[in-house]
Design a protein around this motif. Structure first.
Motif, PDB file in Angstrom:
ATOM      1  N   ILE A  24       0.851  -1.199   0.000  1.00 26.34           N
ATOM      2  CA  ILE A  24       0.000   0.000   0.000  1.00 26.34           C
ATOM      3  C   ILE A  24       0.886   1.249   0.000  1.00 26.34           C
ATOM      4  N   ASP A  25       1.925   1.250   0.835  1.00 19.97           N
ATOM      5  CA  ASP A  25       2.851   2.389   0.862  1.00 19.97           C
ATOM      6  C   ASP A  25       3.460   2.625  -0.519  1.00 19.97           C
ATOM      7  N   ARG A  26       3.903   1.549  -1.160  1.00 20.88           N
ATOM      8  CA  ARG A  26       4.503   1.676  -2.491  1.00 20.88           C
ATOM      9  C   ARG A  26       3.497   2.206  -3.492  1.00 20.88           C
ATOM     10  N   LEU A  27       2.270   1.694  -3.441  1.00 17.89           N
ATOM     11  CA  LEU A  27       1.240   2.136  -4.384  1.00 17.89           C
ATOM     12  C   LEU A  27       0.824   3.589  -4.128  1.00 17.89           C
ATOM     13  N   GLY A  28       1.104   4.091  -2.942  1.00 12.86           N
ATOM     14  CA  GLY A  28       0.853   5.497  -2.664  1.00 12.86           C
ATOM     15  C   GLY A  28       1.723   6.409  -3.513  1.00 12.86           C
ATOM     16  N   LEU A  29       2.812   5.879  -4.031  1.00 12.71           N
ATOM     17  CA  LEU A  29       3.711   6.638  -4.905  1.00 12.71           C
ATOM     18  C   LEU A  29       3.255   6.595  -6.360  1.00 12.71           C
ATOM     19  N   GLY A  30       2.379   5.642  -6.680  1.00 17.25           N
ATOM     20  CA  GLY A  30       1.885   5.492  -8.039  1.00 17.25           C
ATOM     21  C   GLY A  30       1.697   4.027  -8.373  1.00 17.25           C
ATOM     22  N   PRO A  31       1.095   3.747  -9.536  1.00 15.40           N
ATOM     23  CA  PRO A  31       0.859   2.363  -9.957  1.00 15.40           C
ATOM     24  C   PRO A  31       2.157   1.573 -10.029  1.00 15.40           C
ATOM     25  N   ALA A  32       2.034   0.257  -9.822  1.00 16.44           N
ATOM     26  CA  ALA A  32       3.209  -0.614  -9.874  1.00 16.44           C
ATOM     27  C   ALA A  32       2.812  -1.988 -10.376  1.00 16.44           C
ATOM     28  N   SER A  33       3.756  -2.626 -11.038  1.00 13.14           N
ATOM     29  CA  SER A  33       3.538  -3.996 -11.516  1.00 13.14           C
ATOM     30  C   SER A  33       3.755  -4.965 -10.356  1.00 13.14           C
ATOM     31  N   VAL A  34       3.331  -6.190 -10.568  1.00 11.06           N
ATOM     32  CA  VAL A  34       3.538  -7.239  -9.568  1.00 11.06           C
ATOM     33  C   VAL A  34       5.025  -7.378  -9.270  1.00 11.06           C
ATOM     34  N   THR A  35       5.839  -7.356 -10.305  1.00 11.24           N
ATOM     35  CA  THR A  35       7.290  -7.491 -10.128  1.00 11.24           C
ATOM     36  C   THR A  35       7.846  -6.362  -9.274  1.00 11.24           C
ATOM     37  N   LEU A  37       6.230  -4.602  -7.051  1.00  9.45           N
ATOM     38  CA  LEU A  37       5.736  -4.758  -5.683  1.00  9.45           C
ATOM     39  C   LEU A  37       6.445  -5.905  -4.965  1.00  9.45           C
ATOM     40  N   ALA A  38       6.837  -6.919  -5.714  1.00 11.76           N
ATOM     41  CA  ALA A  38       7.495  -8.088  -5.116  1.00 11.76           C
ATOM     42  C   ALA A  38       8.963  -7.832  -4.809  1.00 11.76           C
ATOM     43  N   GLN A  39       9.582  -6.910  -5.519  1.00 14.69           N
ATOM     44  CA  GLN A  39      11.033  -6.705  -5.427  1.00 14.69           C
ATOM     45  C   GLN A  39      11.555  -6.551  -3.993  1.00 14.69           C
ATOM     46  N   PRO A  40      10.975  -5.697  -3.137  1.00 17.54           N
ATOM     47  CA  PRO A  40      11.563  -5.535  -1.798  1.00 17.54           C
ATOM     48  C   PRO A  40      11.184  -6.652  -0.819  1.00 17.54           C
ATOM     49  N   LEU A  41      10.336  -7.558  -1.239  1.00 19.75           N
ATOM     50  CA  LEU A  41       9.838  -8.591  -0.331  1.00 19.75           C
ATOM     51  C   LEU A  41      10.650  -9.877  -0.466  1.00 19.75           C
ATOM     52  N   ASP A  42      10.834 -10.548   0.643  1.00 17.39           N
ATOM     53  CA  ASP A  42      11.558 -11.820   0.650  1.00 17.39           C
ATOM     54  C   ASP A  42      10.542 -12.962   0.630  1.00 17.39           C
ATOM     55  N   MET A  43       9.838 -13.067  -0.514  1.00 11.01           N
ATOM     56  CA  MET A  43       8.842 -14.139  -0.656  1.00 11.01           C
ATOM     57  C   MET A  43       8.679 -14.487  -2.123  1.00 11.01           C
ATOM     58  N   ALA A  44       8.165 -15.671  -2.356  1.00  8.37           N
ATOM     59  CA  ALA A  44       7.953 -16.155  -3.717  1.00  8.37           C
ATOM     60  C   ALA A  44       6.829 -15.366  -4.390  1.00  8.37           C
ATOM     61  N   LEU A  45       6.897 -15.266  -5.700  1.00 10.25           N
ATOM     62  CA  LEU A  45       5.905 -14.522  -6.469  1.00 10.25           C
ATOM     63  C   LEU A  45       4.471 -15.010  -6.230  1.00 10.25           C
ATOM     64  N   PRO A  46       4.219 -16.328  -6.135  1.00 10.80           N
ATOM     65  CA  PRO A  46       2.846 -16.765  -5.844  1.00 10.80           C
ATOM     66  C   PRO A  46       2.328 -16.231  -4.494  1.00 10.80           C
ATOM     67  N   VAL A  48       3.274 -13.356  -3.129  1.00  8.47           N
ATOM     68  CA  VAL A  48       2.996 -11.937  -3.388  1.00  8.47           C
ATOM     69  C   VAL A  48       1.627 -11.808  -4.055  1.00  8.47           C
ATOM     70  N   MET A  49       1.354 -12.670  -5.003  1.00  4.87           N
ATOM     71  CA  MET A  49       0.058 -12.639  -5.707  1.00  4.87           C
ATOM     72  C   MET A  49      -1.101 -12.873  -4.744  1.00  4.87           C
ATOM     73  N   LYS A  50      -0.916 -13.771  -3.780  1.00  2.91           N
ATOM     74  CA  LYS A  50      -1.968 -14.008  -2.785  1.00  2.91           C
ATOM     75  C   LYS A  50      -2.206 -12.763  -1.951  1.00  2.91           C
ATOM     76  N   HIS A  51      -1.134 -12.080  -1.562  1.00  2.00           N
ATOM     77  CA  HIS A  51      -1.278 -10.835  -0.802  1.00  2.00           C
ATOM     78  C   HIS A  51      -2.003  -9.775  -1.636  1.00  2.00           C
ATOM     79  N   LEU A  52      -1.653  -9.691  -2.897  1.00  2.00           N
ATOM     80  CA  LEU A  52      -2.306  -8.714  -3.772  1.00  2.00           C
ATOM     81  C   LEU A  52      -3.783  -9.054  -3.969  1.00  2.00           C
ATOM     82  N   GLN A  53      -4.105 -10.320  -3.992  1.00  2.00           N
ATOM     83  CA  GLN A  53      -5.509 -10.726  -4.101  1.00  2.00           C
ATOM     84  C   GLN A  53      -6.294 -10.283  -2.863  1.00  2.00           C
TER      85      GLN A  53
END
Length: 114
Positions: A24-35, A37-46, A48-53
């Motif tokens: 949410i903090d990142r999106l406050g700066l503007g739109p972002a792709s899944v990639t 949004l996932a970059q600073p996180l230490d988790m698998a892409l799937p 990240v997708m669950k969190h975004l869902q």
């Protein structure tokens, strides 16, 4: 009213996770792709997708897909409903504390005889 309460519950659930709050903090700066949004996180892409869902189901974010890229946008009006709920609670608590201050001041005056 029940529907509003359920929507608020979904938003608070979505905001209860540190990773989602970071998104949410990142999106406050503007739109972002899944990639992005996932970059600073230490988790698998799937994951990240669950969190975004969860964020999308809560109504806090919207996504759109252009080709192979899914981009997420913050729904600022959804955050406004959370802010409004908090402001209403804060105003109620402040009124209660103001009444308590008056009561304590009256009690203090009665006991000191002033």
């Amino acid at each position: 009213m029940l529907e509003d309460a359920q929507a608020l519950d979904r938003m608070f659930h979505a905001l209860s996770d540190q990773s989602r709050r970071g998104m949410i903090d990142r999106l406050g700066l503007g739109p972002a792709s899944v990639t992005e949004l996932a970059q600073p996180l230490d988790m698998a892409l799937p994951t990240v997708m669950k969190h975004l869902q969860v964020l999308e189901t809560s109504g806090l974010v919207l996504s759109e897909k252009a080709g192979r890229v899914r981009t997420y946008h913050l729904r600022k009006e959804a955050l406004a409903s959370v802010e409004r709920w908090i402001a209403e609670r804060k105003a109620s608590w402040n009124r209660t504390f103001d009444r308590l201050d008056i009561f304590l001041a009256d009690t203090s005056t009665e006991t000191t005889g002033e």
